[in-house]
Write a protein that holds these residues in place. Structure first.
Motif, PDB file in Angstrom:
ATOM      1  N   UNK A   1      -4.042  28.542   6.914  1.00 32.83           N
ATOM      2  CA  UNK A   1      -2.640  28.687   7.518  1.00 32.83           C
ATOM      3  C   UNK A   1      -2.570  29.738   8.630  1.00 32.83           C
ATOM      4  N   UNK A   2      -3.402  30.697   8.500  1.00 30.96           N
ATOM      5  CA  UNK A   2      -3.546  31.610   9.512  1.00 30.96           C
ATOM      6  C   UNK A   2      -3.840  31.016  10.976  1.00 30.96           C
ATOM      7  N   UNK A   3      -4.863  30.227  10.774  1.00 28.94           N
ATOM      8  CA  UNK A   3      -5.450  29.709  12.030  1.00 28.94           C
ATOM      9  C   UNK A   3      -4.323  28.603  12.682  1.00 28.94           C
ATOM     10  N   UNK A   4      -3.914  28.049  11.729  1.00 31.28           N
ATOM     11  CA  UNK A   4      -2.685  27.144  12.471  1.00 31.28           C
ATOM     12  C   UNK A   4      -1.615  27.941  13.130  1.00 31.28           C
ATOM     13  N   UNK A   5      -1.104  29.056  12.341  1.00 34.27           N
ATOM     14  CA  UNK A   5      -0.129  29.651  12.876  1.00 34.27           C
ATOM     15  C   UNK A   5      -0.690  30.503  14.320  1.00 34.27           C
ATOM     16  N   UNK A   6      -1.749  30.672  14.500  1.00 34.08           N
ATOM     17  CA  UNK A   6      -2.455  31.333  15.764  1.00 34.08           C
ATOM     18  C   UNK A   6      -2.527  30.127  16.717  1.00 34.08           C
TER      19      UNK A   6
ATOM     20  N   UNK B   1      12.895  33.869   4.910  1.00 35.85           N
ATOM     21  CA  UNK B   1      11.681  33.384   4.519  1.00 35.85           C
ATOM     22  C   UNK B   1      10.650  33.331   5.485  1.00 35.85           C
ATOM     23  N   UNK B   2       9.337  33.180   5.435  1.00 34.29           N
ATOM     24  CA  UNK B   2       8.380  32.951   6.572  1.00 34.29           C
ATOM     25  C   UNK B   2       8.328  31.530   6.870  1.00 34.29           C
ATOM     26  N   UNK B   3       8.556  31.159   8.158  1.00 37.09           N
ATOM     27  CA  UNK B   3       8.259  29.964   8.634  1.00 37.09           C
ATOM     28  C   UNK B   3       9.532  28.992   8.322  1.00 37.09           C
ATOM     29  N   UNK B   4       9.369  27.948   8.955  1.00 35.97           N
ATOM     30  CA  UNK B   4      10.535  27.048   8.766  1.00 35.97           C
ATOM     31  C   UNK B   4      10.546  26.291   7.403  1.00 35.97           C
ATOM     32  N   UNK B   5      11.843  25.852   7.043  1.00 32.98           N
ATOM     33  CA  UNK B   5      11.997  25.271   5.832  1.00 32.98           C
ATOM     34  C   UNK B   5      12.467  24.044   5.889  1.00 32.98           C
TER      35      UNK B   5
ATOM     36  N   UNK C   1       2.063  19.223  13.095  1.00 33.47           N
ATOM     37  CA  UNK C   1       2.986  19.692  12.236  1.00 33.47           C
ATOM     38  C   UNK C   1       2.397  19.607  10.721  1.00 33.47           C
ATOM     39  N   UNK C   2       2.431  20.541   9.990  1.00 27.12           N
ATOM     40  CA  UNK C   2       1.828  20.949   8.848  1.00 27.12           C
ATOM     41  C   UNK C   2       3.034  20.885   7.744  1.00 27.12           C
TER      42      UNK C   2
ATOM     43  N   UNK D   1       3.510  24.464  13.756  1.00 29.45           N
ATOM     44  CA  UNK D   1       4.388  24.687  12.676  1.00 29.45           C
ATOM     45  C   UNK D   1       3.949  24.425  11.318  1.00 29.45           C
ATOM     46  N   UNK D   2       4.314  25.131  10.362  1.00 33.96           N
ATOM     47  CA  UNK D   2       3.919  24.885   9.025  1.00 33.96           C
ATOM     48  C   UNK D   2       5.371  24.853   8.216  1.00 33.96           C
ATOM     49  N   UNK D   3       5.616  24.189   7.594  1.00 32.45           N
ATOM     50  CA  UNK D   3       7.008  24.233   6.953  1.00 32.45           C
ATOM     51  C   UNK D   3       6.687  24.088   5.426  1.00 32.45           C
ATOM     52  N   UNK D   4       7.604  25.056   4.633  1.00 37.72           N
ATOM     53  CA  UNK D   4       7.707  25.207   3.337  1.00 37.72           C
ATOM     54  C   UNK D   4       6.371  26.112   2.870  1.00 37.72           C
ATOM     55  N   UNK D   5       6.217  27.186   3.586  1.00 38.02           N
ATOM     56  CA  UNK D   5       5.175  27.778   3.173  1.00 38.02           C
ATOM     57  C   UNK D   5       5.069  28.535   1.796  1.00 38.02           C
TER      58      UNK D   5
END
Length: 456
Positions: free
Chosen positions: A188-193, A397-401, A168-169, A197-201
């Motif tokens: 960010x793009x590589x982690x998403x691929x 919003x994009x991604x989890x908060x 998790x990031x 999960x990246x929260x609070x982008x």
């Protein structure tokens, strides 16, 4: 199945595979000699497991196997076993920029902020580090992360160690300029691929927040009227309705570039703003010269602003008060209020920010003084409104908060208003003695929510 804390030991030389204590073999329903996958962050391998005679929750791994997994260290960590996979960790990473090279303050003044998060995570035993995009080796799928750990003398220090990619990031890039860097966007793009999960982008745009909430069924009564790229006539119409408005940069933060315009009883116009280290008040006979004074004859820059309805806030000793509500998701992914700080504006200031002379007060004491006998109800209304705002906003919003800072106002009719929402909230309210414990809990919520996202 939820995770448990286990102790990972090095296996004596000459022995192969992974070894589990008898209690773990029974708890996880493992068979002697069974092949399983062991995973730590982005690293995994398949090995046979055997049951040992050790008591308690103990896992033994050969040093070569631990090196393949890039296990940061032996000792206690969390473990979860499902679908023939033993997942250790989790591995959590704070993504940022601004590495200084200093071993004592590797991320400059923000090292203290990151240290709070890492210290708060200790009781849950994750592998938790801070990193920048340049610290990721995508070829080897590892990170040269910075941990905060005890050295041999027992003193806590920043330590750079090789570790697996995170499960998790938590994104903590400091500003919009840093966020726009190619390295940050690519990371960010590589982690998403990879499905990490990246929260609070990213950072919020004020107009996006307004659009998301103004007509939302959860927040119909707490969003001030606002208009993007206003004309002089739009500002005039707003002043006719509300007598006071704010002009704010759509993508601004820290209270920078904000103007408050008030229409007086004699038809004059008053403009308050910050100029360097001074709070300034100017008077105009009409609105057009005021606007050209701010934005120039061509009104350059006004297109990047929004005009927002001004609210007559409650006051403390003649100065306006608003509230910073620090919100977090807990391990159940439910929004909870970590702390509420009452912020008092500086003399003649447009905002309550500390840099413009603002100060912190105890929320409970201020509400008791302002709404005697109703202070508990008022605080509950602030909390309930804040939770509704978070639930409404996260769908846009994009991604989890997992964390939000809300700037909330209360007027003398006891109505609660939202002025701004921040995806990278500061932690200054926790400097007030009444919120010290809340600050520690707030820092721990970062680990709580990360465990949820990592399925631990």
């Amino acid at each position: 199945m939820s995770s448990i804390i286990c102790r990972v030991h090095p296996l004596p030389p000459g022995k192969q595979g992974g070894w589990l204590s008898q209690s773990l073999m029974r708890e996880w329903g493992c068979q002697q000699g069974q092949s399983i996958k062991i995973r730590i962050g982005g690293k995994s391998l398949i090995t046979r497991i055997l049951g040992g005679r050790h008591r308690g929750r103990n896992i033994l791994l050969p040093r070569p196997l631990a090196a393949q997994l890039h296990l940061p260290w032996f000792g206690e960590t969390r473990a979860v076993f499902r679908n023939k996979e033993l997942h250790l960790g989790p591995v959590l990473g704070i993504l940022t920029t601004g590495f200084t090279g200093s071993p004592s303050m590797p991320f400059g003044s923000r090292s203290a902020l990151f240290r709070q998060f890492l210290i708060a995570s200790r009781e849950d035993r994750p592998f938790f580090y801070v990193f920048t995009p340049e610290m990721v080796d995508w070829t080897r799928q590892v990170v040269y992360g910075w941990f905060y750990r005890k050295d041999l003398s027992g003193t806590y220090r920043w330590v750079r160690k090789l570790a697996p990619l995170p499960d998790v990031v938590y994104e903590r890039v400091p500003n919009r300029k840093a966020e726009a860097q190619t390295q940050v966007q690519g990371c960010r793009l590589l982690f998403q691929q990879m499905g990490v999960p990246i929260f609070n982008q990213g950072f919020f745009n004020k107009w996006m927040v307004h659009e998301a909430l103004y007509n939302h069924p959860l927040t119909p009564d707490c969003i001030p009227e606002a208009h993007r790229s206003p004309s002089i006539q739009t500002v005039e119409d707003m002043l006719e309705r509300h007598r006071m408005v704010y002009l704010k940069p759509s993508g601004g933060s820290l209270g920078l570039g904000i103007f408050r315009i008030t229409r007086g009883p004699q038809g004059d116009y008053y403009c308050r703003f910050r100029n360097g280290d001074r709070n300034v008040l100017r008077k105009f006979r009409s609105l057009p010269p005021l606007m050209t004074q701010i934005f120039g004859r061509q009104l350059n820059g006004l297109s990047r602003y929004l005009v927002q309805q001004g609210i007559r806030l409650i006051k403390h000793e003649g100065r306006a008060v608003d509230f910073r509500v620090h919100m977090h998701k807990d391990r159940s992914a439910r929004w909870t209020v970590a702390g509420i700080g009452a912020k008092v504006a500086g003399a003649g200031s447009v905002t309550t920010h500390g840099r413009t002379g603002g100060s912190l007060l105890s929320t409970s004491e201020l509400l008791k003084k302002t709404f005697p006998g109703k202070e508990a109800d008022m605080e509950n209304r602030i909390k309930e409104t804040s939770i509704r705002i978070c639930n409404a906003l996260e769908g846009h919003v994009k991604g989890p908060l997992g964390e939000l800072g809300l700037d909330i106002g209360v007027d003398y009719q006891q109505k609660v208003w939202l002025f701004e929402a921040n995806s990278k909230p500061g932690r200054h309210i926790f400097l007030h003695p009444s919120l010290w414990d809340a600050g520690k809990q707030s820092a721990h919520y970062i680990t709580d929510y990360s465990l949820k996202l990592a399925k631990f």
